[in-house]
Design an enzyme around this catalytic site. Structure first.
Site, PDB file in Angstrom:
ATOM      1  CG  PHE A 151      -0.283   0.379   2.514  1.00 29.59           C
ATOM      2  CD1 PHE A 151      -0.025   1.709   2.838  1.00 29.59           C
ATOM      3  CD2 PHE A 151       0.101  -0.599   3.414  1.00 29.59           C
ATOM      4  CE1 PHE A 151       0.620   2.049   4.023  1.00 29.59           C
ATOM      5  CE2 PHE A 151       0.742  -0.276   4.602  1.00 29.59           C
ATOM      6  CZ  PHE A 151       1.004   1.053   4.901  1.00 29.59           C
ATOM      7  CE  LYS A 175      -3.247  -8.565  -4.611  1.00 31.67           C
ATOM      8  NZ  LYS A 175      -3.618  -7.614  -3.521  1.00 31.67           N
ATOM      9  CB  SER A 228       4.271  -7.568   5.817  1.00 32.65           C
ATOM     10  OG  SER A 228       3.392  -8.599   5.395  1.00 32.65           O
ATOM     11  CB  CYS A 283      10.577  -0.807   2.603  1.00 34.94           C
ATOM     12  SG  CYS A 283      11.328  -0.354   1.050  1.00 34.94           S
ATOM     13  CD  GLU A 384       8.315  -2.352   8.120  1.00 30.63           C
ATOM     14  OE1 GLU A 384       7.672  -3.416   8.016  1.00 30.63           O
ATOM     15  OE2 GLU A 384       8.838  -1.769   7.147  1.00 30.63           O
TER      16      GLU A 384
HETATM   17  P1  NAD Z   1       1.126  -6.724   3.154  1.00 29.45           P
HETATM   18  O1  NAD Z   1       2.103  -7.843   3.282  1.00 29.45           O
HETATM   19  O2  NAD Z   1       0.047  -6.632   4.140  1.00 29.45           O
HETATM   20  O3  NAD Z   1       0.397  -6.775   1.709  1.00 29.45           O
HETATM   21  C1  NAD Z   1       1.147  -6.801   0.526  1.00 29.45           C
HETATM   22  C2  NAD Z   1       0.301  -7.458  -0.560  1.00 29.45           C
HETATM   23  O4  NAD Z   1       0.038  -8.817  -0.208  1.00 29.45           O
HETATM   24  C3  NAD Z   1      -1.058  -6.806  -0.797  1.00 29.45           C
HETATM   25  O5  NAD Z   1      -1.285  -6.750  -2.190  1.00 29.45           O
HETATM   26  C4  NAD Z   1      -2.030  -7.755  -0.128  1.00 29.45           C
HETATM   27  O6  NAD Z   1      -3.305  -7.749  -0.740  1.00 29.45           O
HETATM   28  C5  NAD Z   1      -1.356  -9.106  -0.314  1.00 29.45           C
HETATM   29  N1  NAD Z   1      -1.676 -10.076   0.745  1.00 29.45           N
HETATM   30  C6  NAD Z   1      -1.827  -9.814   2.072  1.00 29.45           C
HETATM   31  N2  NAD Z   1      -2.084 -10.952   2.739  1.00 29.45           N
HETATM   32  C7  NAD Z   1      -2.081 -11.951   1.833  1.00 29.45           C
HETATM   33  C8  NAD Z   1      -2.280 -13.367   1.919  1.00 29.45           C
HETATM   34  N3  NAD Z   1      -2.539 -13.965   3.076  1.00 29.45           N
HETATM   35  N4  NAD Z   1      -2.212 -14.077   0.780  1.00 29.45           N
HETATM   36  C9  NAD Z   1      -1.962 -13.476  -0.401  1.00 29.45           C
HETATM   37  N5  NAD Z   1      -1.774 -12.153  -0.547  1.00 29.45           N
HETATM   38  C10 NAD Z   1      -1.826 -11.395   0.557  1.00 29.45           C
HETATM   39  O7  NAD Z   1       2.015  -5.389   3.090  1.00 29.45           O
HETATM   40  P2  NAD Z   1       1.515  -3.874   3.126  1.00 29.45           P
HETATM   41  O8  NAD Z   1       1.035  -3.576   4.495  1.00 29.45           O
HETATM   42  O9  NAD Z   1       0.642  -3.581   1.972  1.00 29.45           O
HETATM   43  O10 NAD Z   1       2.886  -3.095   2.863  1.00 29.45           O
HETATM   44  C11 NAD Z   1       3.747  -2.645   3.869  1.00 29.45           C
HETATM   45  C12 NAD Z   1       4.961  -3.517   3.975  1.00 29.45           C
HETATM   46  O11 NAD Z   1       5.644  -3.550   2.721  1.00 29.45           O
HETATM   47  C13 NAD Z   1       5.991  -3.007   4.977  1.00 29.45           C
HETATM   48  O12 NAD Z   1       6.465  -4.080   5.740  1.00 29.45           O
HETATM   49  C14 NAD Z   1       7.106  -2.455   4.088  1.00 29.45           C
HETATM   50  O13 NAD Z   1       8.388  -2.455   4.671  1.00 29.45           O
HETATM   51  C15 NAD Z   1       7.038  -3.396   2.935  1.00 29.45           C
HETATM   52  N6  NAD Z   1       7.672  -2.837   1.739  1.00 29.45           N
HETATM   53  C16 NAD Z   1       8.857  -3.356   1.350  1.00 29.45           C
HETATM   54  C17 NAD Z   1       9.533  -2.837   0.266  1.00 29.45           C
HETATM   55  C18 NAD Z   1      10.854  -3.406  -0.151  1.00 29.45           C
HETATM   56  O14 NAD Z   1      11.315  -3.094  -1.236  1.00 29.45           O
HETATM   57  N7  NAD Z   1      11.501  -4.243   0.670  1.00 29.45           N
HETATM   58  C19 NAD Z   1       8.959  -1.778  -0.443  1.00 29.45           C
HETATM   59  C20 NAD Z   1       7.727  -1.273  -0.047  1.00 29.45           C
HETATM   60  C21 NAD Z   1       7.088  -1.819   1.068  1.00 29.45           C
END
Ligand code: NAD
Length: 484
Positions: A151, A175, A228, A283, A384
């Site tokens: 997000f 997605k 995450s 991140c 985090e």
């Molecule tokens: P999230 O893991 O909650 O969701 C990410 C994606 O996974 C979304 O599209 C969501 O719909 C999908 N998803 C969630 N649960 C799922 C499941 N059980 N099965 C399948 N798909 C599922 O992450 P978020 O809250 O959207 O993003 C924030 C996180 O992203 C933070 O931890 C941040 O550090 C990380 N991030 C990392 C980078 C990097 O390059 N390392 C870059 C940006 C963000």
């Protein structure tokens, strides 16, 4: 007023989802519901995969310069719609307009980088590996790839991947995060108007059902995940089970070491941006400050003073420097961490809880927050937070700082602020983090470099962006040739 359910984009057409479950898309500064995201079903997702599969055979035969000409047109169209794209991003995600513009600059840079694919996709060869026998490597596309996006950068993150994927001849499905689908809807509207051939680039909204269908399908070949670490690890295992390639960019806790010999004013300015930029939801955001020796006191004072001056509000309004958290849940999580910091014994020097923006009483605001006397075992030092909180740990020397950094499971980024070349060199040599900053607060690689990450912040071997992305989206085929 009816709120629209956003559509999927499948086989070059906008398609209404049949999903019965939806998620509200909320403007986090005002609380207004902007749209609804459908939790698309497996069947709808499979329709997108089938279209992408059908498009692959003709797309991979499309000459590489024709493929990148499409990227050039998309790049130009994004540039023409730059202001509107940036505004949509601020409305759904909350970051300030300047931050949205910055995000779109990097989005466009990724597309620009992928237009070098005629060079980046070149293989290599060796003549006479035996008498009269030559050997070469060709880099071929594999098929249908997809990304699962977070997000916090809804405009940019998919472009770490799809320009490289389709530039090399694959087809692709995005997605988006269901919390912030509108930036991708806007981008796909622009792409649709350019008349890219059907099925090359598709979009399916939703959650686990859509993602599971993408992974389980025999017709997809690989996944790029950003989000995450917890969810990333689940999906990494699942893609392995289904024999797919994957790259998982996960969560972070980025330690920033400040040495006594640093330039204090410039360091403080960089730290404020690192911790409060995008309201801490990056991140690559600063996670903890490790203040070495006697820099601790003046640094802490200057950070508190600087933090107090920050203007919090609706990111579309003039002069606002920090927007809200992107969701109510995000806001509650950050407040939970501040509560925990107090409970675990850290000294709260500036408290962002209860931050009010009078014109926007329904926004998810938390103000700048500073904690001193933090210890490495506290939750605010280990986990985090993803919000505008600065935890400060006082350490005696560089060795102690590196020990604390290495005890943390994440390894996304780490920076040192110093005027000593020796210290800087030692830092980049020893610290186990994928992105190292020397007097840099936000270590964000440009599009020609891999978006790196180590330890629990990354799973896989090839990262997003640049040559890594080209390698991820191609398969090396060896050809050995002899002519009689
Ligand atoms: P999230 O893991 O909650 O969701 C990410 C994606 O996974 C979304 O599209 C969501 O719909 C999908 N998803 C969630 N649960 C799922 C499941 N059980 N099965 C399948 N798909 C599922 O992450 P978020 O809250 O959207 O993003 C924030 C996180 O992203 C933070 O931890 C941040 O550090 C990380 N991030 C990392 C980078 C990097 O390059 N390392 C870059 C940006 C963000």
């Amino acid at each position: 007023m009816t709120v629209e359910v956003v559509k999927n984009y499948i086989n070059g057409k906008w398609v209404e989802s049949k999903a019965t479950e939806t998620q509200d898309v909320v403007n986090p500064a005002t609380g207004e519901i902007l749209a609804k995201t459908p939790m698309s079903t497996a069947d709808e997702t499979i329709a997108a995969i089938e279209a992408a599969k059908a498009a692959f055979e003709r797309w991979r035969r499309t000459p590489v310069f024709t493929r990148v000409r499409h990227l050039n047109r998309i790049r130009d169209a994004f540039e023409e719609n730059f202001d509107e794209l940036s505004e949509v991003l601020t409305m759904e995600q909350g970051k300030c307009l300047d931050e949205s513009r910055g995000e779109y600059r990097r989005t466009i840079e990724n597309i620009e980088c992928a237009t070098a694919i005629p060079s980046l996709q070149m293989g290599y060869n060796t003549e006479d590996i035996a008498a009269g026998i030559d050997e070469m490597v060709i880099k071929q596309p594999l098929g249908v790839f997809f990304c699962v996006a977070p997000f916090n950068f809804p405009g940019m993150v998919p472009t770490w991947f799809w320009p490289f994927a389709i530039g090399t001849g694959n087809t692709y499905i995005v997605k988006p995060s269901p919390q912030v689908p509108l930036s991708q809807v806007k981008q796909f509207e622009i792409i649709h108007n350019l008349g890219l051939q059907r099925g090359i680039l598709s979009m399916v909204h939703g959650g686990p059902e859509a993602v599971n269908a993408l992974i389980e399908s025999p017709d997809t070949v690989g996944m790029s995940f950003v989000g995450s670490t917890h969810v990333g690890r689940l999906l990494y295992k699942k893609t392995a089970e289904y024999g797919k390639r994957s790259q998982v960019q996960g969560g972070a806790k980025n330690f920033i070491t400040v040495m006594p010999d640093t330039n204090l004013d410039r360091t403080v300015a960089a730290l404020l941006t690192s911790f409060y930029g995008c309201t801490g939801q990056r991140c690559l955001a600063g996670g903890v400050i490790l203040a070495v020796g006697d820099i601790h006191e003046p640094l802490t004072e200057a950070l508190v003073e600087g933090s107090k001056k920050l203007k919090v509000g609706y990111g579309l309004e003039e002069g606002v420097q920090m927007g809200p958290l992107a969701s109510k849940r995000g806001m509650e999580t950050v407040i939970g961490y501040i509560d925990a910091g107090v409970k675990e014994g850290a000294e709260l020097l500036l408290d962002g809880r209860g931050c009010k923006v009078p014109e926007h009483p329904n926004g998810f605001f938390v103000g700048p927050t500073v904690f001193d006397k933090v210890t490495p075992s506290m939750s605010i030092a280990r986990e985090e937070i993803f919000g505008p909180v600065i935890p400060i740990i006082h350490v005696k020397d560089l060795d102690e700082a590196i020990e604390i950094i290495h005890a943390n499971p994440y390894g996304n980024a780490s920076s040192v602020f110093t005027s000593s070349g020796k210290t800087a060199r030692e830092y980049q040599y020893r610290v186990k983090a994928g992105n190292i900053g020397i007097n840099i607060g936000v270590v964000a690689p440009i599009a020609t470099f891999p978006f790196s990450g180590m330890k629990d912040s990354f799973m896989g071997d090839l990262h997003g962006q640049g040559q890594d992305a080209v390698d991820f989206f191609t398969e090396n085929k060896v050809v050995i040739t002899r002519w009689f």
